[in-house]
Design a protein around this motif. Structure first.
Motif, PDB file in Angstrom:
ATOM      1  N   PHE A   5      71.772  13.408  47.295  1.00 57.94           N
ATOM      2  CA  PHE A   5      73.245  13.447  47.201  1.00 57.94           C
ATOM      3  C   PHE A   5      73.773  14.783  47.720  1.00 57.94           C
ATOM      4  O   PHE A   5      74.655  14.805  48.585  1.00 57.94           O
ATOM      5  CB  PHE A   5      73.644  13.239  45.740  1.00 57.94           C
ATOM      6  CG  PHE A   5      75.131  13.253  45.463  1.00 57.94           C
ATOM      7  CD1 PHE A   5      75.703  14.291  44.725  1.00 57.94           C
ATOM      8  CD2 PHE A   5      75.956  12.238  45.934  1.00 57.94           C
ATOM      9  CE1 PHE A   5      77.076  14.305  44.457  1.00 57.94           C
ATOM     10  CE2 PHE A   5      77.332  12.250  45.670  1.00 57.94           C
ATOM     11  CZ  PHE A   5      77.888  13.291  44.928  1.00 57.94           C
ATOM     12  N   GLY A  61      73.127  15.400  51.394  1.00 56.07           N
ATOM     13  CA  GLY A  61      74.005  14.493  52.148  1.00 56.07           C
ATOM     14  C   GLY A  61      75.406  15.078  52.258  1.00 56.07           C
ATOM     15  O   GLY A  61      76.052  15.007  53.307  1.00 56.07           O
ATOM     16  N   TYR A  62      75.864  15.706  51.171  1.00 54.04           N
ATOM     17  CA  TYR A  62      77.212  16.307  51.192  1.00 54.04           C
ATOM     18  C   TYR A  62      77.244  17.542  52.080  1.00 54.04           C
ATOM     19  O   TYR A  62      78.090  17.682  52.972  1.00 54.04           O
ATOM     20  CB  TYR A  62      77.679  16.643  49.777  1.00 54.04           C
ATOM     21  CG  TYR A  62      78.654  15.624  49.230  1.00 54.04           C
ATOM     22  CD1 TYR A  62      78.196  14.437  48.655  1.00 54.04           C
ATOM     23  CD2 TYR A  62      80.034  15.813  49.341  1.00 54.04           C
ATOM     24  CE1 TYR A  62      79.082  13.475  48.197  1.00 54.04           C
ATOM     25  CE2 TYR A  62      80.927  14.858  48.884  1.00 54.04           C
ATOM     26  CZ  TYR A  62      80.454  13.692  48.309  1.00 54.04           C
ATOM     27  OH  TYR A  62      81.338  12.725  47.863  1.00 54.04           O
ATOM     28  N   SER A 109      77.083  16.699  55.703  1.00 50.83           N
ATOM     29  CA  SER A 109      78.228  15.935  56.237  1.00 50.83           C
ATOM     30  C   SER A 109      79.340  16.894  56.678  1.00 50.83           C
ATOM     31  O   SER A 109      80.261  16.513  57.393  1.00 50.83           O
ATOM     32  CB  SER A 109      78.782  14.982  55.174  1.00 50.83           C
ATOM     33  OG  SER A 109      79.436  15.702  54.127  1.00 50.83           O
ATOM     34  N   ILE A 118      73.094   9.906  51.551  1.00 54.06           N
ATOM     35  CA  ILE A 118      74.031   9.400  50.538  1.00 54.06           C
ATOM     36  C   ILE A 118      73.631   7.971  50.143  1.00 54.06           C
ATOM     37  O   ILE A 118      73.655   7.594  48.970  1.00 54.06           O
ATOM     38  CB  ILE A 118      75.484   9.426  51.080  1.00 54.06           C
ATOM     39  CG1 ILE A 118      75.917  10.867  51.389  1.00 54.06           C
ATOM     40  CG2 ILE A 118      76.437   8.782  50.080  1.00 54.06           C
ATOM     41  CD1 ILE A 118      76.026  11.776  50.202  1.00 54.06           C
TER      42      ILE A 118
END
Lengths: 256, 99, 303, 99
Positions: A24, A27-28, A31, A54
């Protein structure tokens, strides 16, 4: 029916939460490159890697919700204070620059691959199913990140210096990706994990050693020191937490 | 002898499409044979002739058909939800809901 | 065949629906017109990334995070596809990016404005993309064939964005009163730029891009098409555009308060509320990653 | 950076169709980027990625006889050079003058 004793079940929940939080949070962070990466073609590629993580986090949070018999991926993902997150220290760093993000991505994806190998034959069937899918998607991650580390390492003085500095800075925290799981010994005995984390970590580092040597890149330190997975969190992660929970906190009864 | 893949444009403005392949010792003859087989008889607007050795082939299902859900990238990921939510929103608006 | 005879044949060819490929002969005027048109479109896709990008880190659920990140990723992809089309007409990508970042070339008005809340993400993805797709669908029949083919792929991807945007708006309209108020507020802030987006009425006879069928519909036709489809969809869920004059006459033609063309001109010449800040952000990121383009991207992997 | 043309197959048994092109510094990244631009939505089952420099392009209306006259499209002298090459190739192929 629960196939494991309470102690193993508790360790399994901790493993699921820690692994899901790893996916998580990276992934953040990754991004953030969407829309501003060095080249348009790479922008689209790197955005896919972040989206995949994600998706993996969502699947792992779902397993945790099923095991606990309550909650759903969104409430778990967004419903805790910063100290409640169990991701590895490697993911407490911000995006920084391209070499830093590539180095972190490389260390994370290769460590994650070793973790997934150790979970491939897991005695916890639902986890083995999710892991089988993750390993298929992680093949592209590994291809892409090995390609980037190779190009930075051989692409001239500046790329090489930036990559080496990033690896030097990140190595101690990267070891935490395969550490800080309370009860990993019990999980190995129950066949959830093929072996304890320390053994998985050794296997990961042995796998990387030839490539690091060939490219003349910094090698890892002996062993991780300090808390690997919180509860203490960096200011950078607290900033990220502020961002990722901002909309939900603005109207708690809202539907999004 | 080398295999050359041949692509042709059937109608103006259309995309190039693979039409077949042929064997030729070099580019000149490949162009000549391609013109004969795929150009004149099939009235192509354009031909691309490519040595097969120059083609990077990608058909790995892990890369092209990854297993996790990607419906958020496709219409199917939204259409059913929208139908239900639209009905609810119209009902709410229809009741003279005062904003 | 004399030069002027060739130009006449070319003009007849495109006027009758004929297509032009990258390697065909074409009048230099046509090449420049297509290149400018596609470059402006590519710039708009690249700058259009920034307003929504601010919300990728703030998406409130895992699905919204994936959907918004995939949408912004698509826009980056569209910029790449369009810069490639323009580059094959003779202007290198670096030159186009340099002109954009120096403010020498333009991008669509809507991307010069700020976003205030998650409702903006819904309104932009739904209505701004819808207004854009109305224009872009007409481009699929462009006389310049590589652009037409590229627009088919772009329009398909935009159609998914509109569904995502509509889903976000509908979810909020079915949510709390506060969420409904946020959506109405966002609609009111974006309505002006939306009505200006297709540009002022033009005399089709004088529009070179129309004559060469680079584009196929004039500005007013596009605006009418957008209003015809989307005003009913806005009103049916309890939202109201902030224009008391907005309505249809019995022929179905929409009348509305005249959009502020002075604001449009000011905005597209770089004087919008966020024009300078966003170009500066692009310059900063571009400079920060220059080393990657100069080294790794400049040469194949060392053997 | 080099231009790579990308062809894709949408479903098994379908044709390889040209989809677009991209810039990449080398073949490996060209494969990754082709996957991204024409496969990130699981929309292709196979991709062919070709450096543009490896493509032999034949679009001379004199030589392909498409169903319409587009001679204005070709600058003067273009077809004569290609015709000479083809004549040489035909001679090597031992077919002599055809038609």
């Amino acid at each position: 029916v629960n196939q494991f004793d309470p102690e193993t079940t508790q360790a399994l929940k901790h493993l699921l939460l820690a692994t899901a939080d790893d996916e998580f949070v990276i992934g953040y962070w990754d991004s953030e490159w969407t829309g501003i990466a060095p080249v348009l073609e790479e922008d689209v590629a790197f955005a896919s890697l972040a989206q995949d993580e994600i998706g993996h986090a969502q699947a792992l949070y779902q397993l945790l919700a099923n095991l606990e018999g309550r909650g759903d991926p969104d409430t778990i993902a967004y419903g805790r204070p910063p100290e409640g997150y169990r991701h590895a220290r490697l993911l407490d760093h911000p995006r920084t620059d391209w070499a830093f993000s590539v180095a972190r991505r490389f260390l994370y994806d290769t460590a994650d691959a070793a973790r997934l190998d150790a979970l491939a034959g897991s005695s916890y069937e639902p986890l083995a199913g999710v892991v089988a899918k993750m390993r298929r998607e992680e093949r592209y991650h590994l291809l892409h990140m090995h390609a980037w580390v190779e190009r930075l390492a051989t692409g001239g003085e500046e790329p090489r210096a930036r990559l080496a500095a990033a690896l030097e800075r990140l190595w101690p925290d990267a070891l935490c990706v395969l550490d800080g799981i309370d009860g990993d010994g019990v999980l190995a005995e129950a066949g959830v994990l093929a072996e304890p984390m320390a053994a998985i970590r050794r296997r990961w580092l042995a796998g990387l050693a030839p490539e690091l040597a060939r490219l003349g890149l910094p090698a890892p330190p002996a062993a991780p020191t300090g808390a690997c997975r919180g509860p203490g969190r960096s200011d950078d992660f607290r900033w990220l937490w502020e961002q990722l929970t901002m909309v939900r906190r603005s109207d708690p009864e809202a539907v999004w | 002898m080398q295999v050359y893949e041949v692509f042709r444009r059937e109608r103006e403005g259309g995309p190039m499409q693979h039409a077949g392949n042929l064997l030729a010792p070099d580019a000149e003859l490949a162009r000549h044979y391609a013109r004969e087989f795929y150009g004149r008889r099939q009235e192509s607007v354009r031909l691309w002739i490519v040595p097969r050795s120059a083609i990077l082939d990608l058909d790995d299902p892990d890369l092209l058909q990854p297993p996790f859900d990607r419906s958020f990238k496709k219409p199917a990921g939204y259409s059913t939800e929208i139908k239900a939510k639209l009905a609810a929103a119209r009902a709410r608006a229809g009741e003279g809901e005062v904003r | 065949m004399s030069e002027s005879e060739r130009v006449q044949q070319f003009n007849r060819h495109v006027a009758s629906g004929g297509k032009v490929e990258a390697t065909d002969w074409m009048p230099e005027e046509y090449r420049q017109a297509v290149c400018r048109f596609v470059e402006m479109h590519a710039n708009s896709e690249l700058m259009g990334v920034l307003p929504e990008r601010e919300w990728i880190l703030r998406a409130p659920t895992l699905k919204r995070k994936l959907a918004l990140s995939a949408k912004v990723q698509d826009e980056v992809g569209h910029a790449q596809l369009l810069y490639r089309v323009a580059e094959d007409l003779g202007k290198p990508r670096q030159a186009m990016l340099a002109d954009l970042l120096a403010g020498r070339t333009k991008f669509h008005n809507v991307f010069h404005y700020p976003t205030h809340s998650w409702a903006d993400v819904g309104i932009i993805a739904w209505l701004v993309d819808a207004a854009a797709i109305v224009a872009q669908q007409a481009l699929r029949e462009s006389s310049y064939a590589p652009y037409g083919r590229t627009m088919k792929k772009i329009c398909w991807e935009e159609s998914v964005h509109i569904l995502h945007g509509r889903d976000v708006v509908l979810t909020m309209m079915n949510g709390t009163a506060r969420q409904r108020a946020l959506v109405q507020d966002a609609l009111e802030r974006w309505w002006g730029p939306l009505m200006q987006m297709h540009g002022p009425r033009t005399d089709p006879a004088k529009d070179r891009d129309l004559a060469w069928r680079i584009k196929n519909k004039d500005n007013e036709t596009l605006r009418q098409e957008f209003l015809t489809v989307y005003v009913p969809r806005i009103r049916e869920i309890g939202l109201e555009p902030p224009d008391p004059e907005l309505g249809q006459d019995d022929t179905g033609r929409w009348h509305y308060t005249e959009p502020d063309w002075k604001e449009l001109y000011a905005v597209v010449t770089g004087h919008g509320p966020k024009s300078a800040e966003r170009l500066e952000l692009r310059r900063l990121h571009y400079a920060e990653t220059q080393w990657v383009r100069d080294t790794v991207m400049a040469a194949p992997l060392a053997a």
